[in-house]
Design a protein around this motif. Structure first.
Motif, PDB file in Angstrom:
ATOM      1  N   GLU A  51      -3.435   1.778   2.500  1.00 63.78           N
ATOM      2  CA  GLU A  51      -3.409   3.176   2.071  1.00 63.78           C
ATOM      3  C   GLU A  51      -4.253   4.036   2.995  1.00 63.78           C
ATOM      4  O   GLU A  51      -3.849   5.141   3.385  1.00 63.78           O
ATOM      5  N   GLU A  52      -5.434   3.530   3.373  1.00 65.49           N
ATOM      6  CA  GLU A  52      -6.298   4.282   4.283  1.00 65.49           C
ATOM      7  C   GLU A  52      -5.660   4.441   5.659  1.00 65.49           C
ATOM      8  O   GLU A  52      -5.860   5.436   6.338  1.00 65.49           O
ATOM      9  N   ALA A  53      -4.859   3.434   6.069  1.00 65.06           N
ATOM     10  CA  ALA A  53      -4.207   3.482   7.377  1.00 65.06           C
ATOM     11  C   ALA A  53      -2.905   4.267   7.337  1.00 65.06           C
ATOM     12  O   ALA A  53      -2.261   4.457   8.368  1.00 65.06           O
ATOM     13  N   GLU A  84      -5.638  -1.296  -0.366  1.00 65.64           N
ATOM     14  CA  GLU A  84      -6.532  -0.171  -0.066  1.00 65.64           C
ATOM     15  C   GLU A  84      -6.583   0.105   1.435  1.00 65.64           C
ATOM     16  O   GLU A  84      -6.553   1.257   1.873  1.00 65.64           O
ATOM     17  N   ALA A  85      -6.633  -0.974   2.226  1.00 65.91           N
ATOM     18  CA  ALA A  85      -6.671  -0.817   3.678  1.00 65.91           C
ATOM     19  C   ALA A  85      -5.375  -0.191   4.187  1.00 65.91           C
ATOM     20  O   ALA A  85      -5.398   0.666   5.085  1.00 65.91           O
TER      21      ALA A  85
END
Length: 227
Positions: free
Chosen positions: A197-199, A194-195
């Motif tokens: 993907e956000e980055a 998730e991290a």
């Protein structure tokens, strides 16, 4: 309850030379430059015995008896300890005079005891707490029990038991220990994904084998039947 400090006696000499060169000369002679002050007395420039001082100051709140030949002994605490960033050397010590019966304010380390509940993580948010006590009764540490503590347990400074004669100075709401749930490998992997993907992190697609190419017929060209 943590034990009280033992009194440590350091036989010292008065310094008559000052400056960086004099300080280096002292250290080569296994001495530690120091200054003793407080209670309106003129600062006394001292040379402490290196080995005894090094051992004593493993506990920064050690109560020291400073003995200078021909003078009355003085009780003191280390106010500031300057250490070499690489070598095990004390470069300079500021000592402040204390008196029996007159309380002082110092920082004392937090010491955990016990095992928290299974599948939990214990985080120490405050490594030290500020207290006030008689210099003769300073605790080596403040004991905090986490035995059996469940997920979600929060231990604040106000929850820490103070030894007799010791008063908490730190904000009572200071978070000292936080007990959280241990994260599973699957949850950790999901959080990482998730991290990423956000980055906007993109991973290259794995290479696949190229389709096989058939070799041409003999003669270099394909032949066809003629009617």
């Amino acid at each position: 309850m943590a034990p009280k400090h033992d009194e440590i006696r350091l036989a010292t000499d008065k310094r008559t030379e000052f400056g960086k060169g004099a300080a280096r000369k002292l250290r080569r002679a296994d001495k530690v430059p120091a200054v003793l002050y407080g209670f309106g007395e003129a600062p006394a420039h001292l040379a402490l015995p290196f080995h005894d001082t090094f051992q004593a100051l493993k506990n920064p709140n050690a109560l020291l008896t400073i003995a200078v030949e021909g003078e009355d002994d003085q009780l003191a605490l280390a106010k500031d300890i300057q250490r070499d960033p690489i070598k095990p050397i004390i470069e300079h010590v500021d000592l402040v005079i204390v008196k029996k019966g007159q309380k002082v304010v110092v920082e004392v380390p937090v010491h955990l005891e016990g095992e928290a509940a299974p599948e939990t993580v214990v985080t120490v948010d405050a490594q030290t707490l500020e207290i006030e006590a008689d210099p003769m009764s300073l605790p080596d540490n403040l004991v905090v029990s986490v035995e059996g503590a469940e997920m979600g347990t929060l231990i604040h400074a106000s929850d820490v038991t103070m030894p007799a004669g010791v008063t908490l100075v730190s904000d009572p709401e200071t978070l000292v220990v936080n007990i959280t749930q241990q994260i599973t490998a699957e949850a950790l992997e999901a959080e990482l994904a998730e991290a990423e993907e956000e980055a906007g992190v993109e991973h290259d697609e794995p290479e696949t084998d190229a389709p096989a190419v058939e070799a041409p017929a003999e003669g270099g060209e394909e032949s066809s039947d003629k009617e």
